[in-house]
Write a protein that holds these residues in place. Structure first.
Motif, short mmCIF file in Angstrom:
data_model
loop_
_atom_site.label_atom_id
_atom_site.label_comp_id
_atom_site.label_asym_id
_atom_site.label_seq_id
_atom_site.Cartn_x
_atom_site.Cartn_y
_atom_site.Cartn_z
N ALA A 1 0.84 -1.20 0.00
CA ALA A 1 0.00 0.00 0.00
C ALA A 1 0.87 1.25 0.00
CB ALA A 1 -0.93 -0.01 1.22
N VAL A 2 1.97 1.23 0.75
CA VAL A 2 2.92 2.35 0.72
C VAL A 2 3.46 2.55 -0.69
CG1 VAL A 2 5.19 3.13 1.51
CG2 VAL A 2 3.58 2.15 3.15
N ASP A 3 3.84 1.45 -1.32
CA ASP A 3 4.41 1.54 -2.67
C ASP A 3 3.40 2.03 -3.70
OD1 ASP A 3 6.69 0.59 -1.51
OD2 ASP A 3 6.58 -1.42 -2.37
N ARG A 4 2.11 1.78 -3.45
CA ARG A 4 1.06 2.28 -4.36
C ARG A 4 0.79 3.76 -4.15
NH1 ARG A 4 -1.53 -2.61 -2.83
NH2 ARG A 4 -2.86 -1.46 -1.39
N GLY A 5 1.41 4.35 -3.12
CA GLY A 5 1.18 5.77 -2.84
C GLY A 5 -0.08 6.02 -2.04
N SER A 6 -0.51 5.06 -1.26
CA SER A 6 -1.74 5.22 -0.46
C SER A 6 -1.56 6.30 0.59
CB SER A 6 -2.10 3.90 0.22
OG SER A 6 -2.35 2.89 -0.73
N ASP A 7 -2.64 6.97 0.91
CA ASP A 7 -2.64 8.02 1.92
C ASP A 7 -2.32 7.41 3.29
OD1 ASP A 7 -3.68 10.94 2.64
OD2 ASP A 7 -4.51 9.54 4.13
N LEU A 8 -1.48 8.10 4.07
CA LEU A 8 -1.05 7.60 5.37
C LEU A 8 -2.23 7.33 6.29
CD1 LEU A 8 1.09 6.99 7.54
CD2 LEU A 8 1.22 9.46 7.99
N TYR A 9 -3.18 8.27 6.34
CA TYR A 9 -4.30 8.10 7.26
C TYR A 9 -5.28 7.06 6.77
CZ TYR A 9 -2.31 12.08 9.54
OH TYR A 9 -1.43 12.92 10.20
N TRP A 10 -5.37 6.91 5.47
CA TRP A 10 -6.20 5.82 4.93
C TRP A 10 -5.64 4.49 5.38
CZ3 TRP A 10 -5.29 1.55 1.96
CH2 TRP A 10 -6.41 0.88 1.43
N MET A 11 -4.32 4.32 5.30
CA MET A 11 -3.71 3.06 5.72
C MET A 11 -3.91 2.84 7.22
SD MET A 11 -0.13 2.72 3.59
CE MET A 11 0.54 4.30 4.13
N ALA A 12 -3.71 3.90 8.01
CA ALA A 12 -3.85 3.76 9.46
C ALA A 12 -5.26 3.37 9.86
CB ALA A 12 -3.45 5.07 10.14
N ASN A 13 -6.24 3.86 9.11
CA ASN A 13 -7.64 3.59 9.46
C ASN A 13 -8.16 2.30 8.85
OD1 ASN A 13 -10.04 4.23 10.79
ND2 ASN A 13 -10.87 5.25 8.97
N ARG A 14 -7.83 2.05 7.59
CA ARG A 14 -8.42 0.92 6.87
C ARG A 14 -7.60 -0.36 6.98
NH1 ARG A 14 -12.16 2.45 3.01
NH2 ARG A 14 -12.45 0.21 2.75
N MET A 15 -6.34 -0.26 7.38
CA MET A 15 -5.48 -1.44 7.41
C MET A 15 -5.03 -1.77 8.84
SD MET A 15 -3.16 -0.93 3.98
CE MET A 15 -2.87 -2.70 3.82
N GLN A 16 -5.83 -1.35 9.81
CA GLN A 16 -5.45 -1.55 11.22
C GLN A 16 -5.10 -3.00 11.52
OE1 GLN A 16 -7.75 0.36 14.40
NE2 GLN A 16 -8.94 1.26 12.75
N ARG A 17 -5.88 -3.92 10.97
CA ARG A 17 -5.68 -5.33 11.31
C ARG A 17 -4.39 -5.89 10.72
NH1 ARG A 17 -11.02 -8.77 10.46
NH2 ARG A 17 -9.87 -10.16 11.86
#
Length: 638
Positions: free
Chosen positions: A178-194
């Motif tokens: 997700a980092v490599d795709r350029g995903s938003d930091l807060y999107w990752m923190a919220n949507r990828m918690q698990r």
């Protein structure tokens, strides 16, 4: 995400939202109302994320308690409960209320308090201050704190630990992608918690040690020793994140670690008595129910078919309770005949073997807290008796020849990534440290090699690796107890040889006189940078950025509350931050092993690092004036 970080992080998310829509958030009343709703929903989504994270212990039991048991869980305020206890005390100098804390369980809420910060590499200074405030509040209210920490992994749980590490790695790969795709930091923190594991490098041990005794579990599993201790001292509560604590017998209360708000001291209590009454069992019978429910010793997959025969999943625990009532008490099941009969009914005759029998009995014993604890040292070895009390459990593991865990944390080990080199970087460090520990035992037949548990490549899971120990050839280490001595005269007499050994762990080229000129508080990070530059992992400018961040955190030259979180994480700085901190940890342990004074936490702020990396790569290098005398790695590159 706790309240103290919610406000800062949610404000930043809102500001980013307005920036993307080109709104001026403070100039419109409607937007102010929208902002309040937006932040409320964000916090709610994070709390919901807490509830669905994987729970340690008995599968599905927490869900059952929360949905099917009347008064099974409720909010409590720890401060209010301590004050109630003190108000009920009648004697002039009452015994202080004891709270027993599963220290490792706090890694989850501490990490969840700021997931964007964790994904940046960790904000170790902020975490340390948050923990310090939390423990100080409890102590100032008059509570006596006792902490428990895991010792060596018990043999019955080795496979479970390995599987969890393999699962963590796959989850981390999802985040890296997700980092490599350029995903938003807060999107990752919220949507990828698990998919985001806790940062177990945060300074829990050091901060806790200021406020109470830390006990390392050696004889039994940590949960078992913790519960037994709570019974012995009459603790008012246990704080943990493991449903096994719903099974243990005792008059203490069970408070959730994952739900703790470190500022308000609110959390969730799980009502163990209500659960037992709901199921119509005794605490003794609960040991069998927990084992049949699936735990760390009897895997859920092993009992899944048996559960399917009990009816609807919602009725699993009541039906299990009905089954348990028909069985002999757990103590009887150590006898061959009743045990074999029960296992045949549950698993089928073909599945019953000695391994299953031993694990089943171990599971029943795991929930027993009334066992004899010898009031003597663990062994007849004074070195081992001293080592097992230290935070640096590596020393104890090496000394008694137990497998040493070598874990990864957001390191991409796929082909072409520098995380692929991680085993070749870290294992020589481990084996050189082992060589110092075992130097005066090297003539013994069992001292020439040690076993690690490590992931050797992307496609291979964690496994046991027995490797040769590397002993120093040109420096003779003093005895281990002298290395660890806190006596000023011994420390002073050994300082030079300690520095030589410290440098040797990292490199054969480091001039220890040059290394000696480095102020003590910077030796570990500087050694880390020297090692990574020499291994051609870091470019010099990247080492300079990291060193400047270390300097700024150490001297608090910046306002950490004012540093903006990046919208996205760069592919290379993301990987560098985590590799740096993992190697930092190795050398920090080495310094601790050699008896050097350690900093209370790693001098690193990942958010500041990502800001600095972006500045230096877009605007050019910053000033080196503050770190010029620390850059001993500069001469490694032509």
């Amino acid at each position: 995400m706790n309240h103290q970080t919610n406000n800062t992080v949610c404000q930043q998310i809102w500001s980013g939202f307005c920036l993307r829509l080109r709104l001026e958030p403070m100039r419109c009343g409607i937007l102010c109302e929208l902002k309040a709703v937006f932040i409320k929903l964000l916090k709610l989504s994070v709390w919901t994320g807490f509830r669905i994270r994987r729970i340690m212990g008995i599968r599905h039991l927490e869900t059952y308690v929360c949905t099917e048991v009347r008064n099974g869980h409720f909010r409590v305020n720890i401060e209010a409960e301590i004050r109630k206890y003190n108000a009920r005390a009648r004697e002039p100098n009452p015994t202080p209320p004891v709270i027993v804390i599963d220290l490792m369980s706090l890694f989850n809420p501490v990490s969840q308090a700021d997931l964007p910060g964790l994904l940046c590499g960790g904000r170790f200074n902020q975490v340390a201050h948050m923990l310090d405030r939390f423990f100080a509040k409890l102590a100032n209210l008059g509570a006596r704190l006792a902490f428990f920490y895991d010792g060596p992994t018990q043999d019955t749980k080795h496979d479970t630990w390995v599987q969890r590490q393999d699962d963590k790695y796959q989850n981390m790969i999802e985040v890296i992608d997700a980092v490599d795709r350029g995903s938003d930091l807060y999107w990752m923190a919220n949507r990828m918690q698990r998919s985001i594991p806790s940062n177990t490098m945060y300074p829990l041990w050091h901060m806790a040690s200021k406020y109470g005794e830390i006990k390392v579990s050696i004889l039994k599993e940590c949960d078992q020793e913790l519960a037994a201790y709570a019974n012995q001292v009459g603790a008012i509560a246990i704080i943990s994140n493991d449903t096994d604590f719903m099974i243990y017998k005792g008059f203490w209360r069970y408070w959730s670690a994952k739900a703790i708000n470190f500022e308000t001291l609110e959390t969730m209590e799980f009502n163990r008595v209500a659960l037992v009454r709901n199921l119509g069992l005794s605490f003794k019978q609960m040991r069998l129910l927990a084992t049949l429910g699936g735990n760390d010793m009897i895997k859920y997959e092993e009992v899944r078919h048996f559960h399917s025969k009990l009816g609807h999943p919602k009725e699993k625990f009541p039906r299990l309770a009905d089954f348990v009532r028909q069985q002999p008490l757990p103590d009887t099941l150590h006898q061959e005949a009743p045990l074999s009969e029960l296992l045949t009914r549950v698993f089928g005759r073909a599945a019953v073997n000695n391994d299953l029998k031993e694990r089943f009995k171990a599971s029943l014993d795991f929930y027993e807290t009334e066992y004899q604890t010898p009031d003597i040292n663990v062994s007849n070895d004074p070195v081992a008796d001293m080592l097992f009390k230290l935070e640096n459990t590596f020393l104890y593991h090496i000394w008694i020849n137990r497998p040493v865990k070598v874990t990864v944390f957001f390191l991409d080990m796929r082909t072409g990534e520098f995380g692929e080199q991680y085993p070749n970087l870290v294992i020589p460090i481990v084996m050189r440290k082992a060589g110092i520990i075992l130097y005066h035992r090297q003539m013994l037949p069992d001292s020439s090699s040690r076993t690690i548990v490590a992931k050797m490549s992307h496609d291979v899971g964690h496994s046991l690796q027995t490797l040769p120990v590397e002993f120093p050839q040109h420096i003779a280490p003093p005895p281990l107890l002298d290395l660890l001595s806190e006596q000023d005269d011994i420390q002073a007499s050994l300082e030079d040889i300690k520095l030589q050994l410290f440098g040797w762990i990292a490199s054969d080229t480091l001039d220890h006189h040059q290394f000696k000129s480095i102020p003590e508080r910077f030796r570990v990070p500087v050694l880390t940078l020297y090692f990574l530059v020499e291994k051609h992992i870091l470019q010099v400018f990247e080492a300079d950025i990291l060193l400047q961040v270390v300097y700024d955190v150490a001297f608090q030259t910046y306002d950490c509350e004012m540093v903006r979180y990046p919208a996205k994480l760069g592919k290379r700085p993301f990987r560098l931050a985590f590799l740096f901190i993992k190697i930092y940890k190795q050398f920090n342990r080495a310094g601790n092993m050699l008896g050097f004074k350690r900093e209370p936490f790693y001098n690193f702020d990942g958010v500041l690092f990502h800001n600095r990396y972006a500045e230096w790569t877009t605007r050019g290098a910053g000033s080196l004036e503050q770190i010029k005398d620390l850059r001993i790695y500069d001469g490694l590159v032509d």
